[in-house]
Each structure stands twice: as structure tokens, then as C-alpha cells.
Design an enzyme around this catalytic site. Structure first.
Site, PDB file in Angstrom:
ATOM      1  N   SER A   2      13.824 -22.150  -3.870  1.00  0.00           N
ATOM      2  CA  SER A   2      14.425 -21.646  -5.102  1.00  0.00           C
ATOM      3  C   SER A   2      15.192 -20.345  -4.824  1.00  0.00           C
ATOM      4  O   SER A   2      16.135 -20.347  -4.034  1.00  0.00           O
ATOM      5  CB  SER A   2      13.341 -21.467  -6.165  1.00  0.00           C
ATOM      6  OG  SER A   2      13.908 -21.301  -7.438  1.00  0.00           O
ATOM      7  N   HIS A  14      11.400 -29.191 -10.120  1.00  0.00           N
ATOM      8  CA  HIS A  14      11.529 -27.898  -9.460  1.00  0.00           C
ATOM      9  C   HIS A  14      10.131 -27.329  -9.167  1.00  0.00           C
ATOM     10  O   HIS A  14       9.218 -27.447  -9.967  1.00  0.00           O
ATOM     11  CB  HIS A  14      12.281 -26.923 -10.366  1.00  0.00           C
ATOM     12  CG  HIS A  14      12.616 -25.632  -9.711  1.00  0.00           C
ATOM     13  ND1 HIS A  14      13.735 -25.462  -8.928  1.00  0.00           N
ATOM     14  CD2 HIS A  14      11.972 -24.436  -9.708  1.00  0.00           C
ATOM     15  CE1 HIS A  14      13.770 -24.219  -8.476  1.00  0.00           C
ATOM     16  NE2 HIS A  14      12.708 -23.573  -8.937  1.00  0.00           N
ATOM     17  N   ASP A  57      15.382 -31.561 -11.724  1.00  0.00           N
ATOM     18  CA  ASP A  57      15.469 -30.112 -11.538  1.00  0.00           C
ATOM     19  C   ASP A  57      16.838 -29.638 -12.016  1.00  0.00           C
ATOM     20  O   ASP A  57      17.862 -30.184 -11.596  1.00  0.00           O
ATOM     21  CB  ASP A  57      15.298 -29.778 -10.054  1.00  0.00           C
ATOM     22  CG  ASP A  57      15.342 -28.284  -9.760  1.00  0.00           C
ATOM     23  OD1 ASP A  57      15.521 -27.482 -10.685  1.00  0.00           O
ATOM     24  OD2 ASP A  57      15.192 -27.935  -8.571  1.00  0.00           O
TER      25      ASP A  57
END
Length: 365
Positions: free
Chosen positions: A197, A323, A293
Site C-alpha cells: 500500500s 486491499h 481494491d
């Protein structure tokens, strides 16, 4: 371990051990979007944990505490065969905490673990949350599966330390490790970088910045491992539109965290817009995305841009996941398999590097 975390982990194991037919009753009909079907365990937890009407994004301290609790609960069991060492590395303005993961020193495929490469790992958390503990199990799993050392870096977070503090810290830390690889039990010239991320974004940025030795960063990573990276601070992709609510990470949360991280006057900084920059000369990369996501499309678009620039880049979409799967190793079997697959790519890349070309030895500072 905190008593609340232990109890929550026990409850999570218990509910996930229910028969699939019972989980399906609670989860409802299969969630199919964009030609993909959400993993049953993930959909089951989504139904149990997601509020019907989510409230506003909490204040930063509350957000950090909530995310840390969730990460620790879903982290999965401790990884066997990996020892840890608390370390410190220089950041841009001072010392940063770091944690070194060393896999079992048994010979692996004829190469001693202490003589393999090292992955410098940058945790996710929207540039405002996350730390060494939230990503402890993930880093241990990568070390065990890839058979390499992993060094996790605890860089400074916004809003107390807005952009470019995190980038500067990660550049300083990586450069130090690359120049002093032996101090971490690794071979010079075999240092990779990775993250998830926000950490994936930082890893890619470090790789991009260090491909330009004239800028003062002569020792770049030999490989990049990125899980569901954020590559647009103001992205408006299709995946952000269709998965921006109801799949744990929301568009509102993304916008809020970016607002904490990036001052308005710096929104056009090229270090925040890696997909728009010249990517020529970047090292090979493995990018893993999740089907459900909001960040899916921008990660996949970046891989396309890398390939257009001649960079060997592998894309692996996990269509059934959401995610954050890399730190959800206790949720069913799919997240753990996805991390093992990424670790295999890292292991192979470093093995090919060792076999196919001599290793450059950078001078010590």
C-alpha cells in the site's frame, strides 16, 4: 501480546473454522463484481465486521489504534524458523527503528541464508499508520518463504511529519543499508526493496529515485516487491469508483489520509506521481494487486508504464481478495498463498541475479 488481541484472534479462528455452508448463509450470495468473485472467508468477515452505514473517518490517533488492532488480530500465527533482531538505521533527520528477520540458517538450495540477499521492507498504513508490529508476521513470512533476510523500517508518519519526510527517511535508510550490507548479514549488491500500500508506493519511489546516480543515490535496489501500491495521490480510476465503499478501504479514507500526508502546495511533486515519470532503468518488479481494491487499477497501470519503459515487471492480480490481504494472513488460506507466491518471485529474482551476473560491491561510507 495484548489480552484483547489474544481474545479477538481466538474468536476469529473460531468463526473461520465454521463449515463453508454456514459461512455462506451469513455472507449471503456470492459477491461478483467486474467479473470477479470475492473469497468466501473475506466476504464472511466483511458481513460480520463492516457497519451498514460507516461513519466519518476517525481522527488520526483513533485510526492508528483501530488499524493496529485489526492488523494484529488478522496477522495469523507466528512464523516458525525466523529470528528477529531489533536494529536502528539512519533516517533523513535522525535514527529510525528497524527490525531484522533472519530465516533458519540451514543451507537453502546450496546457498547459506546469511549469504543471500536482503529485502528492505516499508510498511503500509496510508502514510499515517502502521509500524514494525503491525507488519511483523508479514515480514517473517517473507523471510521464511523467500529464504532471505528482511529489514523492516519504521519511517516517520504524517500528519506530524508530512511529505516528503517518509520519502526522505526511506531513501536515507535504503542507501545506508545498500552501502553497509555486510552489517545486516547480506551480500553487497543484492538488496531489494518492498512494501504494501503506502509502503509499496514508497518502495517504488525509492527505486525510481535511486536509478539516477547523479542525484546522489548510487546504490539502487536490484528488485522491487510491491503489494497493492498507491501510485496516485488524487487518483480517480474505475476501481476507485466501484470498490471505493464496502470493501474495507474506502475512497473517503484514502482522500483523508492523503490530505494528512501531502500539503496542497506539494501535490504536483514528481515523487508523488511515479506513474507519470520516466521509468527507464528501474529494476525488475513484482506487483501484486487485489481484485476488490480501489487501488487495483493504478497499480496495474503502473506495471504497464514500466513495461513500456523496458522494465521487466510482473503483475499478479488476486481477483478474489481485497486491499490489505498481505497483513491478513490469519484470514482463510488465500492471503497466505498470495504472500508465498510473492516471496517465491523475490527468491527467484535474487537467485537469478546471483547466478547470471557478478555482484557489484559498493564502497563503504
Amino acid at each position: 501480546m495484548d489480552r484483547r488481541v489474544r481474545m479477538a484472534r481466538g474468536a476469529l479462528r473460531a468463526v473461520l473454522a465454521l463449515p463453508d455452508r454456514m459461512k455462506r448463509v451469513v455472507a449471503g450470495p456470492p459477491d461478483r463484481v467486474d467479473g470477479q468473485e470475492l473469497d468466501l472467508d473475506v466476504q464472511f468477515l466483511r458481513r460480520l465486521l463492516s457497519p451498514r452505514s460507516p461513519g466519518p473517518v476517525p481522527a488520526v490517533e483513533e485510526l492508528r489504534a483501530g488499524q493496529a488492532f485489526a492488523d494484529l488480530v488478522m496477522a495469523g500465527p507466528p512464523e516458525a524458523g525466523v529470528r528477529t533482531e531489533e536494529r536502528a538505521v539512519p533516517g533523513a533527520t535522525g535514527e529510525l527503528r528497524a527490525r531484522l528477520y533472519v530465516p533458519d540458517p540451514v543451507l537453502r538450495d546450496g546457498v547459506a541464508a546469511g549469504e543471500t540477499g536482503l529485502l528492505v521492507y516499508l510498511h503500509g498504513g496510508g502514510f499515517v499508520a502502521g509500524d514494525l508490529d503491525t507488519h511483523d508476521n508479514l515480514c517473517a513470512a517473507l523471510a521464511a518463504d523467500a529464504g532471505v533476510r528482511v529489514l523492516a523500517i519504521d519511517y516517520r508518519l504524517a500528519p506530524e511529519h508530512p511529505f516528503p519526510a517518509a520519502v526522505d527517511d526511506c531513501l536515507a535508510a535504503f542507501t545506508h543499508v545498500a552501502e553497509h550490507a555486510e552489517d545486516f548479514g547480506a551480500s553487497p549488491g543484492r538488496i531489494a526493496i518492498g512494501g504494501d500500500s503506502a509502503g509499496g508506493s514508497l518502495a517504488l519511489t525509492v527505486a525510481r529515485e535511486t536509478t539516477r546516480p547523479a542525484d546522489g543515490h548510487p546504490h539502487g535496489p536490484v528488485f522491487v516487491l510491491a503489494f497493492f501500491p498507491c501510485t496516485h495521490v488524487d487518483g480517480r480510476t474505475r476501481s476507485r469508483e466501484i470498490f471505493g465503499e464496502g470493501y474495507f478501504l474506502t475512497t473517503e479514507a484514502l482522500d483523508t489520509m492523503v490530505g494528512w500526508y501531502v500539503p496542497d502546495a506539494l501535490r504536483e511533486d514528481p515523487r508523488l506521481r511515479i506513474a507519470e515519470e520516466d521509468l527507464t532503468g528501474m529494476p525488475p518488479a513484482y506487483v501484486a494487486t487485489a481484485g476488490f481494491d480501489p487501488l487495483r487499477d493504478e497499480g496495474e497501470e503502473l506495471v504497464e508504464r514500466m513495461r513500456e519503459a523496458g522494465v521487466p515487471a510482473t503483475l499478479r492480480r488476486h481477483p478474489e481478495l481485497t486491499h490489505g490481504f498481505a497483513t491478513s494472513l490469519g484470514v482463510g488460506v488465500r492471503p497466505r498463498l498470495a504472500v508465498a507466491e510473492a516471496a517465491g518471485a523475490l527468491r527467484t529474482a535474487l537467485a537469478l541475479l546471483s547466478a547470471d551476473r557478478p555482484v557489484p560491491v559498493p564502497p563503504r561510507a
